[in-house]
Design an enzyme around this catalytic site. Sequence first.
Site, PDB file in Angstrom:
ATOM      1  N   ASN A   1      -2.060  14.091  -4.629  1.00 25.46           N
ATOM      2  CA  ASN A   1      -3.200  13.388  -4.051  1.00 25.46           C
ATOM      3  C   ASN A   1      -4.010  14.419  -3.275  1.00 25.46           C
ATOM      4  O   ASN A   1      -3.674  14.760  -2.134  1.00 25.46           O
ATOM      5  CB  ASN A   1      -2.727  12.257  -3.135  1.00 25.46           C
ATOM      6  CG  ASN A   1      -3.872  11.450  -2.549  1.00 25.46           C
ATOM      7  OD1 ASN A   1      -5.052  11.783  -2.741  1.00 25.46           O
ATOM      8  ND2 ASN A   1      -3.550  10.404  -1.818  1.00 25.46           N
TER       9      ASN A   1
ATOM     10  N   ARG B   1      -3.900  11.264  -8.365  1.00 21.47           N
ATOM     11  CA  ARG B   1      -4.715  10.151  -7.893  1.00 21.47           C
ATOM     12  C   ARG B   1      -6.182  10.546  -8.018  1.00 21.47           C
ATOM     13  O   ARG B   1      -6.615  11.585  -7.509  1.00 21.47           O
ATOM     14  CB  ARG B   1      -4.406   9.839  -6.437  1.00 21.47           C
ATOM     15  CG  ARG B   1      -5.286   8.718  -5.881  1.00 21.47           C
ATOM     16  CD  ARG B   1      -5.152   8.584  -4.384  1.00 21.47           C
ATOM     17  NE  ARG B   1      -5.981   7.508  -3.855  1.00 21.47           N
ATOM     18  CZ  ARG B   1      -6.774   7.618  -2.805  1.00 21.47           C
ATOM     19  NH1 ARG B   1      -6.838   8.765  -2.142  1.00 21.47           N
ATOM     20  NH2 ARG B   1      -7.492   6.600  -2.378  1.00 21.47           N
TER      21      ARG B   1
ATOM     22  N   HIS C   1      -8.209   0.925  -3.913  1.00 23.90           N
ATOM     23  CA  HIS C   1      -6.819   0.598  -3.576  1.00 23.90           C
ATOM     24  C   HIS C   1      -6.115  -0.101  -4.743  1.00 23.90           C
ATOM     25  O   HIS C   1      -5.125  -0.805  -4.563  1.00 23.90           O
ATOM     26  CB  HIS C   1      -6.734  -0.294  -2.320  1.00 23.90           C
ATOM     27  CG  HIS C   1      -7.217   0.381  -1.073  1.00 23.90           C
ATOM     28  ND1 HIS C   1      -7.917  -0.278  -0.105  1.00 23.90           N
ATOM     29  CD2 HIS C   1      -7.092   1.666  -0.650  1.00 23.90           C
ATOM     30  CE1 HIS C   1      -8.220   0.565   0.869  1.00 23.90           C
ATOM     31  NE2 HIS C   1      -7.719   1.760   0.565  1.00 23.90           N
TER      32      HIS C   1
ATOM     33  N   ARG D   1     -15.163   3.109   8.952  1.00 27.27           N
ATOM     34  CA  ARG D   1     -16.211   2.512   8.120  1.00 27.27           C
ATOM     35  C   ARG D   1     -16.605   1.154   8.662  1.00 27.27           C
ATOM     36  O   ARG D   1     -15.772   0.378   9.121  1.00 27.27           O
ATOM     37  CB  ARG D   1     -15.733   2.369   6.667  1.00 27.27           C
ATOM     38  CG  ARG D   1     -15.375   3.671   5.991  1.00 27.27           C
ATOM     39  CD  ARG D   1     -14.863   3.415   4.576  1.00 27.27           C
ATOM     40  NE  ARG D   1     -14.298   4.623   3.999  1.00 27.27           N
ATOM     41  CZ  ARG D   1     -13.163   4.667   3.320  1.00 27.27           C
ATOM     42  NH1 ARG D   1     -12.448   3.554   3.143  1.00 27.27           N
ATOM     43  NH2 ARG D   1     -12.718   5.803   2.823  1.00 27.27           N
TER      44      ARG D   1
ATOM     45  N   GLU E   1       2.189   3.946  -3.539  1.00 22.32           N
ATOM     46  CA  GLU E   1       1.236   4.384  -4.551  1.00 22.32           C
ATOM     47  C   GLU E   1       1.777   5.556  -5.365  1.00 22.32           C
ATOM     48  O   GLU E   1       1.510   5.660  -6.566  1.00 22.32           O
ATOM     49  CB  GLU E   1      -0.080   4.762  -3.867  1.00 22.32           C
ATOM     50  CG  GLU E   1      -0.794   3.579  -3.253  1.00 22.32           C
ATOM     51  CD  GLU E   1      -1.954   3.970  -2.361  1.00 22.32           C
ATOM     52  OE1 GLU E   1      -3.102   3.864  -2.819  1.00 22.32           O
ATOM     53  OE2 GLU E   1      -1.700   4.398  -1.215  1.00 22.32           O
TER      54      GLU E   1
END
Length: 375
Positions: free
Chosen positions: A8, A80, A169, A222, A362
């Site tokens: 990742n 990823r 996600h 965010r 993940e």
Amino acid sequence: MKPVLVVNAGSSSLKYQLIEPGSPPSAKGLIEEIGSAQARLRHDGEDRGTRPAEDHEAALAWMLEALGDTLDDLLAVGHRVVHGGTRFTEPTVVDRDVEAAIEQLSPLAPLHNPANLAGIRALTTLLPTTPQVAVFDTAFHATIPAVAATYALPRELAEAHGVRRYGFHGTSCQYVTGQVDAENLIICHLGNGASITAVENNRSVDTSMGLSPLEGLVMGTRSGDLDPAVPFHLMRAGLSAAEVEDILTKRSGLRGLAGASDMREVRERQDEPHARLALDVYAYRIRKYIGAYLAAVPGMQALVFTAGVGENDHRLRQEICAPLAHLGIALNADANEAAVGRSEPATIGTGPIEVLVVPTNEEAEIAAQAAAIVG
């Protein structure tokens, strides 16, 4: 089965795990401050110190050095990749055409795709005989119907620029879906980035993030949902487009409301007015989406909390669920608190809609998808 190296790559960091699908990782690590003379490696919990790593290739070479002989007989590298657009809806073995397509999608994920691609290109050079597999965060959401994916913009303009709901996600949601018996779910993936996904018959049918990861919930930095006129208002006040983007993506959310982006710090300060308001706004936005998705998917069977905040903040789960008892969502206080820190799914609800805490993984999902397409 042979192991998969899961990578990742971020803009200045690199996470990795070596996983034989179906088993815990045999090695994992993190390299930070890529692009500096003081990059730092932490491997299997041990601080390996600092050294220069001017780019991702240098960082990945350091990773391979740390992994050493454990890379013998590697099945694949699973990467990823945040944005796959409408083209990539399943894990894909990377070739030059795929590399070019990921690069073309970078304007839709400018903070993520270039770094993901840098990792792919570096390991293609460093491990030239090992298949490189891209696993896309957007892929799970390819099943969202047009009624949920479409923004009310001029059709030709939206099509020309790829403007639609993509969702993110997805790798986490796919893993969580596989851990739950129910087929109709609301998945609350709550971390520094946060989203909610409605799952019907094990397929994503709506999700809170849209064209980019900015839409939807209040997050660490965010803003999430706001009036589309807000950026225009700020630009008319003298801010540039780049400044507004920086505000909405890096200086808003919990950081903007409470002065801290880490939920743990905000929680510690919950008696302060600004922190309390931040927590209330955060939970309220989640409740609104839960209500919307209960309407979108009749027969909803389970509400799932996952990711760092979702798994570990039992008070937040209570704040979200307590006002939803009239909708069939209620918590067992003792079970809710006991679910923190568990490595297995935990049932914490007492109402007709099951409430679960499901630790996400993940990396395990990426390893499984990479192994499936290569093997």
